[in-house]
Scaffold this motif. Structure first.
Motif, PDB file in Angstrom:
ATOM      1  N   LEU A  24      22.133  12.469  21.614  1.00 34.94           N
ATOM      2  CA  LEU A  24      21.876  11.313  22.484  1.00 34.94           C
ATOM      3  C   LEU A  24      21.209  10.174  21.699  1.00 34.94           C
ATOM      4  O   LEU A  24      20.755   9.191  22.281  1.00 34.94           O
ATOM      5  CB  LEU A  24      20.989  11.706  23.671  1.00 34.94           C
ATOM      6  N   ASN A  27      15.739   8.473  18.988  1.00 39.99           N
ATOM      7  CA  ASN A  27      14.704   8.138  18.009  1.00 39.99           C
ATOM      8  C   ASN A  27      13.797   7.142  18.718  1.00 39.99           C
ATOM      9  O   ASN A  27      14.220   6.020  19.006  1.00 39.99           O
ATOM     10  CB  ASN A  27      15.317   7.502  16.752  1.00 39.99           C
ATOM     11  N   LEU A  29      10.440   4.746  19.410  1.00 38.97           N
ATOM     12  CA  LEU A  29       9.596   3.845  18.607  1.00 38.97           C
ATOM     13  C   LEU A  29       8.131   4.268  18.640  1.00 38.97           C
ATOM     14  O   LEU A  29       7.603   4.655  19.689  1.00 38.97           O
ATOM     15  CB  LEU A  29       9.735   2.414  19.133  1.00 38.97           C
ATOM     16  N   PRO A  55      15.773   3.979  28.100  1.00 33.54           N
ATOM     17  CA  PRO A  55      14.346   3.635  27.999  1.00 33.54           C
ATOM     18  C   PRO A  55      13.513   4.636  27.200  1.00 33.54           C
ATOM     19  O   PRO A  55      12.426   4.288  26.741  1.00 33.54           O
ATOM     20  CB  PRO A  55      13.882   3.593  29.458  1.00 33.54           C
ATOM     21  N   GLU A  75      19.263   5.495  31.901  1.00 29.06           N
ATOM     22  CA  GLU A  75      18.948   6.581  30.960  1.00 29.06           C
ATOM     23  C   GLU A  75      19.849   7.784  31.258  1.00 29.06           C
ATOM     24  O   GLU A  75      19.934   8.243  32.397  1.00 29.06           O
ATOM     25  CB  GLU A  75      17.463   6.969  31.095  1.00 29.06           C
ATOM     26  N   LEU A  80      14.080  13.078  30.993  1.00 24.88           N
ATOM     27  CA  LEU A  80      13.064  12.022  30.872  1.00 24.88           C
ATOM     28  C   LEU A  80      12.576  11.513  32.239  1.00 24.88           C
ATOM     29  O   LEU A  80      11.689  10.669  32.305  1.00 24.88           O
ATOM     30  CB  LEU A  80      13.618  10.853  30.031  1.00 24.88           C
ATOM     31  N   GLY A  99      22.039   8.060  34.403  1.00 24.57           N
ATOM     32  CA  GLY A  99      23.488   8.177  34.258  1.00 24.57           C
ATOM     33  C   GLY A  99      23.908   7.630  32.917  1.00 24.57           C
ATOM     34  O   GLY A  99      23.073   7.170  32.122  1.00 24.57           O
TER      35      GLY A  99
END
Ligand code: SAM
Length: 289
Positions: A24, A27, A29, A55, A75, A80, A99
């Motif tokens: 997916l 990575n 921040l 997000p 997302e 999450l 989705g």
């Protein structure tokens, strides 16, 4: 909570049993200046509706919500959900949709979610789907700007001009729809887990009008793809291999009539040149019908 603090993110994700997914493109921040600077570059105000892709834990979403009228964050990873419910609690102008953004009808989504607002995109994209995502954003035709972080290599290709190694069909497609700007680089050390490559932030601004008149846009892009599919072939050879009904001899003749050296390769032709060529091919193929 500081959404870019490495130890806070790690504790948060561990509490929710979250595992990073490579497929997916996850990575996240971990340097506060990056989401701030990306959100700043997106040129937001109360009149803007921002679509964010992915997000993650919400660090860019937070910065967008401080500047825009509304943020819609799409997302794909449902794991999450509880994380974002916690990190974005109380941010009234943020809506999260779970989705696949590639399966959304983007113009319909914009009409439904951003009535009366200026729609833009701002995101740190999952790198494995950069090309289909940017293609979908541009083809949707409804976003004024697209400010995104992507792999530096792809960013350079998007902004490249003729005569460079980075110049190619996808860059020309983007430049046909938008003005392109390469804004700044972000090193792997600003993420967890760290990607193998350097990232760059680009801003694409949709053109009010196409830069040149093309008789047939599909044929223009068929010619461009043909030219770069066979990068090392001369243009008459590449065009005849990729455009049905066009012989090598005829392609050579048409290019000569337009004033091109028939030994030219696609990488030396600018967008205006490809438009001239495809318009000439269009006239030639239409005359044969
Ligand atoms: N915005 C966060 C940040 O900057 O830290 C995370 C960015 S991460 C590079 C990409 C995000 O996109 C991940 O959260 C991932 O789950 C999500 N994602 C991947 N493919 C997606 C898709 N097709 N539709 C929506 N979200 C997707």
């Amino acid at each position: 909570m500081n959404l870019t603090d490495y130890s806070e993110i790690r504790a948060l994700l561990a509490r929710h049993g979250f595992r990073f997914s490579k497929s997916l493109g996850q990575n996240f921040l971990t340097a506060a200046w990056v989401p701030e600077r990306i959100a700043e570059a997106a040129g937001l105000d109360e009149q803007t509706g921002v679509l964010e892709v992915g997000p993650g834990v919400g660090c860019l979403t937070e910065q967008l919500s401080l500047r825009a009228g509304k943020v819609l964050a799409v997302e794909l990873d449902k794991a999450l959900k509880p994380v974002l419910a916690e990190t974005l609690a109380g941010r009234d102008n943020v809506e999260i949709l779970f989705g696949d953004v590639l399966k959304q009808d983007l113009p319909a989504l914009v009409r439904e979610k951003f009535p009366g607002l200026r729609p833009v995109i701002c995101a740190n994209l999952p790198y494995n789907v950069t090309t289909p995502l940017l293609t979908a954003f541009l083809e949707a035709g409804c976003f004024e700007t697209v400010t995104v972080m992507i792999q530096r290599e792809v960013a350079r290709r998007i902004c490249a001009g003729p005569g460079t190694a980075d110049y190619g069909a996808f860059g020309l497609f983007v430049q046909w729809h938008c003005e392109t700007e390469l804004l700044f680089d972000v090193p792997p050390s600003c993420f967890v887990p760290q990607p193998k490559v350097t990232s760059s932030v680009i801003r694409l601004t949709r053109r009010a009008e196409k830069p040149f008149f093309a008789e047939d846009e599909a044929l223009l892009f068929r010619c461009i793809r043909a030219a770069f599919n066979q990068r090392r072939k001369t243009l008459p050879n590449a065009l005849s291999a990729g455009v049905p009904g066009l012989s090598r001899e005829r392609a050579e003749q048409l290019l000569t009539e337009l004033g091109f050296d028939p030994r030219i390769r696609g990488e030396a032709v600018d967008l205006a040149g490809f438009v001239k060529i495809s318009n000439k091919v269009f006239g030639d193929l239409s005359a044969k019908k």
